[in-house]
Design an enzyme around this catalytic site. Structure first.
Site, short mmCIF file in Angstrom:
data_model
loop_
_atom_site.label_atom_id
_atom_site.label_comp_id
_atom_site.label_asym_id
_atom_site.label_seq_id
_atom_site.Cartn_x
_atom_site.Cartn_y
_atom_site.Cartn_z
N LYS A 51 -16.91 20.79 -34.01
CA LYS A 51 -16.39 22.09 -34.47
C LYS A 51 -17.44 22.83 -35.30
O LYS A 51 -17.66 24.03 -35.14
CB LYS A 51 -15.12 21.90 -35.31
CG LYS A 51 -13.89 21.51 -34.52
CD LYS A 51 -12.67 21.49 -35.44
CE LYS A 51 -11.42 21.05 -34.71
NZ LYS A 51 -10.21 21.10 -35.50
N GLU A 88 -9.12 9.26 -30.19
CA GLU A 88 -9.58 9.90 -31.42
C GLU A 88 -9.31 9.03 -32.65
O GLU A 88 -10.02 9.11 -33.66
CB GLU A 88 -8.85 11.24 -31.57
CG GLU A 88 -9.77 12.38 -31.96
CD GLU A 88 -9.06 13.71 -31.87
OE1 GLU A 88 -9.27 14.40 -30.87
OE2 GLU A 88 -8.28 14.05 -32.78
N HIS A 115 -2.98 5.13 -4.71
CA HIS A 115 -3.80 5.61 -3.59
C HIS A 115 -5.07 6.28 -4.08
O HIS A 115 -5.68 7.06 -3.36
CB HIS A 115 -2.96 6.57 -2.73
CG HIS A 115 -1.68 5.93 -2.28
ND1 HIS A 115 -1.57 5.22 -1.10
CD2 HIS A 115 -0.47 5.85 -2.89
CE1 HIS A 115 -0.34 4.74 -0.99
NE2 HIS A 115 0.35 5.11 -2.07
O1 PA5 Z 1 -5.92 15.27 -33.84
C1 PA5 Z 1 -6.78 15.98 -34.35
O2 PA5 Z 1 -7.05 15.90 -35.56
C2 PA5 Z 1 -7.53 17.04 -33.55
O3 PA5 Z 1 -7.46 16.82 -32.20
C3 PA5 Z 1 -6.95 18.39 -33.86
O4 PA5 Z 1 -5.59 18.38 -33.56
C4 PA5 Z 1 -7.63 19.51 -33.09
O5 PA5 Z 1 -9.01 19.49 -33.30
C5 PA5 Z 1 -7.08 20.85 -33.50
O6 PA5 Z 1 -7.19 21.01 -34.88
P1 PA5 Z 1 -6.32 22.05 -35.65
O7 PA5 Z 1 -4.90 21.64 -35.50
O8 PA5 Z 1 -6.79 21.99 -37.06
O9 PA5 Z 1 -6.57 23.39 -35.02
#
Ligand code: PA5
Length: 438
Positions: free
Chosen positions: A428, A293, A314
């Protein structure tokens, strides 16, 4: 790298030599670029602009976390942590450190501490099953969302509240604790509507970098972990990087430079994290999100793959040895030699298993990790080796900080912003739109 007071040992012996190594000039050029990234990190640390760099030495929030944990634990058998992505994966990685093994074992025993479990994926069938399995009066939900607006987490929260109400729970506020940023959001409004306690998600720390904040600390305390040691490990890893005389002495910079040197030769399509310890298996899931990410942007990036040793020898080793390559392998080992159960000498010998006679299970793991490293190296793969004495809170904290810094430095080398996630946001928004459209 010269010997240092590092919480773990890193060897590039099988990374910078052999057919899989990047050209030395490419590595040196990437290391030189790391100096700029290190200067930037030092400035951010000195000016306290990057909140993550202050989290390891923060003390003021521990009292609030302990108080919240004590209140939650009272009369509670199960703590269900709700949240997704960065609001869950770090805490999940920490579950490997706890002593207790399972909810049923915990509940059968006379354990005075609740069992903490994480629910992230909103699968309708497994979530319904989990909800039905909870004792409503003895379950506490810790809902975590930085934004407070993530549909998956809100769906869990709404359905959990409904389940409790239908089971006759009168006071919902005793069954929920919310961790979210201190501003208006659907989750914050939910907390206010039932009068549940709210704890702050730091404004300046992104989800996937938040494990050392309240997001990971509260679940860790509930699991009986030593959060001071966790943060001390993180502080040690950070100090080593900030105080390094050159990028070559900063482990996170060295890791980023190695990745970047391979990328500059178009030899980094995949980066594989391969711990030889069950206790680091879930950690791999946390790291995978962090790398993917943070760095998969602008047509750049490498796919993080998390596997486990020895079992995945394996399953994946054939591909890793003879497949397309273009990967960096990071093998992580802990001290296992001489540890674990023994193969009894007489019976092993009677079966012609002289190589196992009197050997411990940990000897086997040690030999297998060495064998994998050599197999990959001899077949032209680039292998970095990280060795830690053991997996405890201190070393977990150090590893987490190490990989967060490595990711940030890599972002700087690649010229991408390691702190945003436009792809996640797009998903989202669209999901909310489809739901609204019915
Ligand atoms: O690292 C990130 O920004 C995302 O993976 C968020 O953690 C994830 O989408 C969840 O978002 P939130 O903590 O706002 O619910």
């Amino acid at each position: 790298m010269p010997e240092s007071k590092s919480p773990f040992r890193i060897s590039l012996d099988l990374a910078l030599t052999g057919k899989g190594a990047p050209p030395r000039a490419a590595y040196d050029a990437a290391l030189a670029d790391c100096e700029k990234a290190l200067t930037w990190l030092r400035e951010q640390h000195a000016s306290r602009s990057l909140e993550l760099l202050g989290i390891a030495t923060r003390k003021d929030d521990l009292k609030a976390a302990s108080a919240a944990a004590s209140a939650i634990a009272k009369g509670t058998k199960t703590v269900a942590v709700l949240g997704i992505g960065g609001s869950s994966l770090g805490g999940q990685a920490l579950t490997a450190l706890r002593a207790g093994e399972s909810r049923s074992a915990n509940q059968k025993s006379k354990a005075t501490t609740p069992f903490v479990e994480f629910h992230d994926n909103p699968d309708p069938f497994s979530w319904e099953k989990s909800l039905k399995g909870f004792d409503p009066k003895k379950t506490h939900f810790v809902a975590i969302s930085k934004s407070g607006g993530t549909a998956e987490t809100l769906m869990q929260v709404l359905s959990a509240a409904d389940r409790l109400e239908k089971a006759g729970v009168k006071s919902l506020k005793k069954h929920f604790t919310i961790i979210t940023e201190p501003h208006k959001s659907a989750l914050a409004d939910f907390a206010d509507s039932i009068g549940a306690p709210k704890l702050d998600h730091p404004l300046g720390i992104g989800g996937r970098y938040s494990v050392l904040s309240m997001v990971g600390i509260l679940p860790a305390i509930l699991m009986g972990l030593d959060v001071k040691a966790l943060r001390a490990g993180a502080a040690a890893a950070l100090d080593e990087v900030l105080n390094a005389k050159s990028a070559a002495e900063a482990p996170a910079a060295v890791g980023a430079a190695l990745h970047q040197a391979l990328a500059s030769q178009n030899k980094l399509h995949t980066t594989v994290l391969w711990p030889y310890a069950d206790r680091l298996s879930v950690f791999g899931g946390w790291w995978r999100q962090l790398w993917a990410e943070s760095l998969g942007k602008d047509g750049k990036g490498s796919t993080p793959v998390s596997v486990l040793g020895p079992v995945d020898q394996h399953s994946q080793l054939q591909l890793f040895r003879d497949g397309p390559g273009n990967a960096l392998f990071t093998l992580m080992t802990v001290d296992t030699k001489g540890k674990g159960l023994t193969a009894p000498k007489a019976r092993a010998k009677a079966l012609g298993l002289n190589y196992l006679a009197g050997r411990k299970m940990g000897d086997l793991v040690d030999a297998e990790a060495r064998a994998t490293a050599q197999t990959l190296f001899k077949n032209g793969r680039c292998v970095r080796q990280i060795h830690l004495p053991r997996v405890d809170e201190f070393h977990m904290g150090a590893l987490m900080m190490h990989f967060m810094l490595e990711t940030i430095i890599m972002g700087k080398l690649m010229g991408v912003d390691p702190f945003d996630q436009p792809g996640v946001e797009e998903g989202k928004i669209l999901a909310r739109q489809y739901l609204a459209e019915g």
